[in-house]
Design a protein around this motif. Structure first.
Motif, PDB file in Angstrom:
ATOM      1  N   VAL A  64       0.838  -1.200   0.000  1.00  0.00           N
ATOM      2  CA  VAL A  64       0.000   0.000   0.000  1.00  0.00           C
ATOM      3  C   VAL A  64       0.875   1.253   0.000  1.00  0.00           C
ATOM      4  O   VAL A  64       0.629   2.214  -0.747  1.00  0.00           O
ATOM      5  CB  VAL A  64      -0.943  -0.001   1.215  1.00  0.00           C
ATOM      6  N   SER A  65       1.915   1.255   0.843  1.00  0.00           N
ATOM      7  CA  SER A  65       2.774   2.434   0.958  1.00  0.00           C
ATOM      8  C   SER A  65       3.416   2.793  -0.369  1.00  0.00           C
ATOM      9  O   SER A  65       3.521   3.974  -0.715  1.00  0.00           O
ATOM     10  CB  SER A  65       3.857   2.171   2.012  1.00  0.00           C
ATOM     11  N   ARG A  66       3.824   1.789  -1.135  1.00  0.00           N
ATOM     12  CA  ARG A  66       4.529   2.057  -2.391  1.00  0.00           C
ATOM     13  C   ARG A  66       3.616   2.589  -3.486  1.00  0.00           C
ATOM     14  O   ARG A  66       4.090   2.959  -4.554  1.00  0.00           O
ATOM     15  CB  ARG A  66       5.269   0.810  -2.864  1.00  0.00           C
ATOM     16  N   THR A  67       2.317   2.646  -3.233  1.00  0.00           N
ATOM     17  CA  THR A  67       1.403   3.276  -4.189  1.00  0.00           C
ATOM     18  C   THR A  67       1.154   4.740  -3.845  1.00  0.00           C
ATOM     19  O   THR A  67       0.528   5.453  -4.623  1.00  0.00           O
ATOM     20  CB  THR A  67       0.048   2.543  -4.214  1.00  0.00           C
ATOM     21  N   GLN A  68       1.627   5.200  -2.685  1.00  0.00           N
ATOM     22  CA  GLN A  68       1.357   6.557  -2.230  1.00  0.00           C
ATOM     23  C   GLN A  68       2.324   7.550  -2.864  1.00  0.00           C
ATOM     24  O   GLN A  68       3.543   7.345  -2.841  1.00  0.00           O
ATOM     25  CB  GLN A  68       1.460   6.648  -0.705  1.00  0.00           C
ATOM     26  N   PRO A  69       1.816   8.647  -3.424  1.00  0.00           N
ATOM     27  CA  PRO A  69       2.690   9.620  -4.095  1.00  0.00           C
ATOM     28  C   PRO A  69       3.803  10.152  -3.201  1.00  0.00           C
ATOM     29  O   PRO A  69       4.934  10.331  -3.658  1.00  0.00           O
ATOM     30  CB  PRO A  69       1.717  10.735  -4.508  1.00  0.00           C
ATOM     31  N   ARG A  70       3.516  10.404  -1.938  1.00  0.00           N
ATOM     32  CA  ARG A  70       4.541  10.956  -1.055  1.00  0.00           C
ATOM     33  C   ARG A  70       5.663   9.949  -0.796  1.00  0.00           C
ATOM     34  O   ARG A  70       6.837  10.318  -0.693  1.00  0.00           O
ATOM     35  CB  ARG A  70       3.915  11.417   0.265  1.00  0.00           C
ATOM     36  N   THR A  71       5.308   8.673  -0.673  1.00  0.00           N
ATOM     37  CA  THR A  71       6.335   7.638  -0.507  1.00  0.00           C
ATOM     38  C   THR A  71       7.202   7.544  -1.754  1.00  0.00           C
ATOM     39  O   THR A  71       8.434   7.451  -1.671  1.00  0.00           O
ATOM     40  CB  THR A  71       5.691   6.271  -0.215  1.00  0.00           C
ATOM     41  N   ILE A  72       6.563   7.577  -2.922  1.00  0.00           N
ATOM     42  CA  ILE A  72       7.294   7.506  -4.186  1.00  0.00           C
ATOM     43  C   ILE A  72       8.244   8.695  -4.317  1.00  0.00           C
ATOM     44  O   ILE A  72       9.404   8.557  -4.698  1.00  0.00           O
ATOM     45  CB  ILE A  72       6.304   7.449  -5.368  1.00  0.00           C
ATOM     46  N   ALA A  73       7.737   9.890  -3.982  1.00  0.00           N
ATOM     47  CA  ALA A  73       8.566  11.089  -4.095  1.00  0.00           C
ATOM     48  C   ALA A  73       9.720  11.063  -3.107  1.00  0.00           C
ATOM     49  O   ALA A  73      10.851  11.453  -3.445  1.00  0.00           O
ATOM     50  CB  ALA A  73       7.710  12.335  -3.864  1.00  0.00           C
ATOM     51  N   ARG A  74       9.461  10.621  -1.886  1.00  0.00           N
ATOM     52  CA  ARG A  74      10.526  10.556  -0.886  1.00  0.00           C
ATOM     53  C   ARG A  74      11.623   9.578  -1.315  1.00  0.00           C
ATOM     54  O   ARG A  74      12.814   9.881  -1.198  1.00  0.00           O
ATOM     55  CB  ARG A  74       9.934  10.125   0.455  1.00  0.00           C
ATOM     56  N   GLU A  75      11.238   8.436  -1.813  1.00  0.00           N
ATOM     57  CA  GLU A  75      12.234   7.455  -2.249  1.00  0.00           C
ATOM     58  C   GLU A  75      13.033   7.979  -3.436  1.00  0.00           C
ATOM     59  O   GLU A  75      14.258   7.783  -3.511  1.00  0.00           O
ATOM     60  CB  GLU A  75      11.542   6.142  -2.611  1.00  0.00           C
ATOM     61  N   ALA A  76      12.349   8.659  -4.357  1.00  0.00           N
ATOM     62  CA  ALA A  76      13.049   9.228  -5.510  1.00  0.00           C
ATOM     63  C   ALA A  76      14.049  10.293  -5.069  1.00  0.00           C
ATOM     64  O   ALA A  76      15.178  10.360  -5.581  1.00  0.00           O
ATOM     65  CB  ALA A  76      12.038   9.820  -6.489  1.00  0.00           C
ATOM     66  N   LEU A  77      13.649  11.131  -4.109  1.00  0.00           N
ATOM     67  CA  LEU A  77      14.554  12.160  -3.606  1.00  0.00           C
ATOM     68  C   LEU A  77      15.756  11.539  -2.919  1.00  0.00           C
ATOM     69  O   LEU A  77      16.904  11.960  -3.150  1.00  0.00           O
ATOM     70  CB  LEU A  77      13.814  13.077  -2.628  1.00  0.00           C
ATOM     71  N   GLN A  78      15.528  10.532  -2.097  1.00  0.00           N
ATOM     72  CA  GLN A  78      16.629   9.895  -1.382  1.00  0.00           C
ATOM     73  C   GLN A  78      17.635   9.264  -2.351  1.00  0.00           C
ATOM     74  O   GLN A  78      18.849   9.406  -2.181  1.00  0.00           O
ATOM     75  CB  GLN A  78      16.095   8.833  -0.424  1.00  0.00           C
ATOM     76  N   LYS A  79      17.131   8.562  -3.351  1.00  0.00           N
ATOM     77  CA  LYS A  79      18.023   7.932  -4.335  1.00  0.00           C
ATOM     78  C   LYS A  79      18.793   8.987  -5.120  1.00  0.00           C
ATOM     79  O   LYS A  79      19.987   8.812  -5.419  1.00  0.00           O
ATOM     80  CB  LYS A  79      17.202   7.061  -5.293  1.00  0.00           C
ATOM     81  N   HIS A  80      18.119  10.078  -5.460  1.00  0.00           N
ATOM     82  CA  HIS A  80      18.782  11.128  -6.227  1.00  0.00           C
ATOM     83  C   HIS A  80      19.842  11.826  -5.385  1.00  0.00           C
ATOM     84  O   HIS A  80      20.913  12.168  -5.885  1.00  0.00           O
ATOM     85  CB  HIS A  80      17.741  12.140  -6.713  1.00  0.00           C
ATOM     86  N   ARG A  81      19.555  12.037  -4.106  1.00  0.00           N
ATOM     87  CA  ARG A  81      20.513  12.725  -3.225  1.00  0.00           C
ATOM     88  C   ARG A  81      21.678  11.838  -2.839  1.00  0.00           C
ATOM     89  O   ARG A  81      22.834  12.277  -2.839  1.00  0.00           O
ATOM     90  CB  ARG A  81      19.808  13.187  -1.935  1.00  0.00           C
ATOM     91  N   TYR A  82      21.378  10.575  -2.476  1.00  0.00           N
ATOM     92  CA  TYR A  82      22.398   9.769  -1.797  1.00  0.00           C
ATOM     93  C   TYR A  82      22.696   8.433  -2.461  1.00  0.00           C
ATOM     94  O   TYR A  82      23.453   7.630  -1.899  1.00  0.00           O
ATOM     95  CB  TYR A  82      21.959   9.523  -0.356  1.00  0.00           C
ATOM     96  N   GLY A  83      22.130   8.185  -3.635  1.00  0.00           N
ATOM     97  CA  GLY A  83      22.475   6.970  -4.370  1.00  0.00           C
ATOM     98  C   GLY A  83      22.142   5.706  -3.606  1.00  0.00           C
ATOM     99  O   GLY A  83      21.005   5.494  -3.195  1.00  0.00           O
ATOM    100  N   ASP A  84      23.166   4.851  -3.387  1.00  0.00           N
ATOM    101  CA  ASP A  84      22.954   3.570  -2.708  1.00  0.00           C
ATOM    102  C   ASP A  84      23.311   3.615  -1.230  1.00  0.00           C
ATOM    103  O   ASP A  84      23.469   2.577  -0.591  1.00  0.00           O
ATOM    104  CB  ASP A  84      23.786   2.480  -3.398  1.00  0.00           C
ATOM    105  N   HIS A  85      23.459   4.800  -0.678  1.00  0.00           N
ATOM    106  CA  HIS A  85      23.780   4.916   0.749  1.00  0.00           C
ATOM    107  C   HIS A  85      22.687   4.224   1.576  1.00  0.00           C
ATOM    108  O   HIS A  85      21.501   4.265   1.220  1.00  0.00           O
ATOM    109  CB  HIS A  85      23.872   6.396   1.126  1.00  0.00           C
TER     110      HIS A  85
END
Length: 463
Positions: A166-187
């Protein structure tokens, strides 16, 4: 005249309400700000390496408990195993089963809960003051004797898989994960929501092994706030948590890489009717002498409802229901984040106005009146936020996890009061320059890409 017309005729706008025949209605003067906290407390370290911060705040006969354990890991399965551990650590020990744990905590008018993120495992609890020994005994039992029964792990694992889906369908979860990956890669910091397939592989044996390896007192912080005697707390904790010990220290998250600006990415989300704008820039932690001025600059930009960003893209143009900027502290690292959710047709315009307000903050800095307004808001919010036991416990835990204590909280109003308009202008120009920001825009790439490309937002290669 119809009833609807009568209501409309009787309605007065906010501007009309604020005026009199002699002109605008004057606001009453602000009263003297009270200190954020002036409370009896103890800040010490137990023999097992656990830092304890106990504060007396006897507003109600209750006690708030917060326990913060560094809980990082770089193994592929760590995030999934840690989530299952947090869901099952309260399901039974060698001395108590799930029902007995719940019953004992309920009988003292309290609760006990857990959570986990890439940086920490945390426990939160409340109890009537007279029930604190019982709460600590239950906590000590869980920390040293959690059994993680096979059936309990299997049941909670399946529930967790459903929640992740359910969480992975939520826009805010998707945006947060995208931001984290863009900022910090595989950290490891990016693994905030584990993969469902990884959770499905977690076994009770793996959870027990992680508990033994990582649920450690050395480097952890325990905060107690409420109707208690701080001087008696250390001895009480030595008795209750005496069996929780290790020569090793809790596992701290590796330092985050420093952010560099200028690269904002369009992350496609096909068919989305709304877009999420997420921008981020490196700032300084609370201990930096520039932080108080930076805090006020952030409030002026987007940190509260009367800020410039909210006035522009919400109140004036109606591009978003809510926009906000605020700090995110991870270890010794601090960043400022800017968030706004918008309809597709105005996403590019909202992004442009957000960049414009960043530029304007540095070139047209907050006036003396703006600075005084945000100063009073910051000081008032600090007092309000620490007026309850739970609010004070949360504030102290956030500070204690970065090595600070109640002294910082007590002296912060003075630091805010000493900030000048020139210092706010300097902080705004240095830390809110548009070129410092990186981030993502998540939305329907087919609709957004042409306009955002003209604004310097590059398209992601991943669909």
């Amino acid at each position: 005249m119809t009833s609807a017309e009568q209501v409309k005729a009787a309605h007065r706008s906010a501007e009309e309400i604020g005026r009199t025949a002699a002109g605008p209605r004057p606001l009453p003067p602000l009263g003297h700000q009270r200190a954020a906290a002036d409370l009896s407390h103890v800040d010490t370290t137990l023999s097992n390496g656990l830092r304890v911060l106990a504060v007396r705040k006897a507003s109600v006969p209750m006690v708030e408990l917060r326990l913060w354990i560094p809980f990082a890991g770089d193994d592929r399965m760590h995030a999934a195993t840690a989530e299952v551990l947090a869901e099952t650590v309260l399901t039974g020990t060698a001395r108590r089963d799930r029902v007995e744990i719940d019953a004992e905590v309920a009988l003292i008018g309290g609760d006990l809960n857990t959570g986990v993120d890439p940086e920490r495992l945390y426990f939160g609890g409340t109890a009537l003051s007279e029930g604190l020994p019982t709460l600590l005994d239950v906590l000590g039992d869980v920390l040293t004797g959690a059994t993680y029964g096979d059936a309990e792990v299997a049941r909670e694992r399946e529930r967790l898989i459903e929640r992740i889906a359910v969480s992975r369908t939520q826009p805010r979860t998707i945006a947060r994960e995208a931001l984290q990956k863009h900022r910090y890669g595989d950290h490891p910091a990016t693994r905030e929501v584990p993969q469902a397939e990884d959770v499905a592989e977690v076994t009770a044996e793996q959870v027990r092994a992680l508990h033994n390896a990582s649920v450690l007192p050395r480097g952890a912080v325990l905060v107690l706030v409420g109707d208690l005697d701080p001087q008696e707390v250390p001895a009480e904790l030595e008795r209750a948590l005496g069996g929780w010990k290790s020569d090793r220290s809790a596992v701290v998250l590796p330092p985050l890489p420093e952010l560099t600006g200028g690269n904002v990415l369009l992350v496609p989300r096909a068919g989305a009717v709304q877009s999420q704008i997420r921008l981020s820039a490196q700032t300084v932690p609370r201990v930096d002498p520039r932080y108080p001025a930076l805090q006020l600059a952030n409030l002026a930009f987007g940190g509260y409802f009367s800020s410039r960003l909210v006035e522009n893209i919400r109140e004036d143009k109606g591009y978003t229901y809510g926009a906000h900027s605020g700090f995110e502290f991870t270890g010794d690292t601090a960043v400022v984040n800017v968030d706004a959710d918008t309809a597709n047709e105005v996403t590019a315009a909202a992004y442009l106005e957000t960049r414009y307000e960043l530029f304007r903050l540095g070139t047209v800095p907050p006036t003396a009146e703006e600075v005084e307004s945000v100063r009073q808001y910051a000081m008032g919010s600090l007092v309000t936020g620490t007026s309850s036991q739970s609010g004070l416990a949360g504030q102290l835990m956030a500070l204690a996890s970065n090595g600070l204590g109640i002294e910082w909280l007590q002296s912060h109003p003075e630091r805010l009061a000493a900030v000048t308009a020139d210092q706010v202008a300097e902080a705004a120009a240095e830390f809110f320059a548009p070129g410092r920001f990186t981030g993502v825009v998540v939305g329907d790439a087919d609709l957004l890409a042409p306009k955002l490309a003209a604004l310097g937002v590059s398209a992601s290669e991943k669909d």
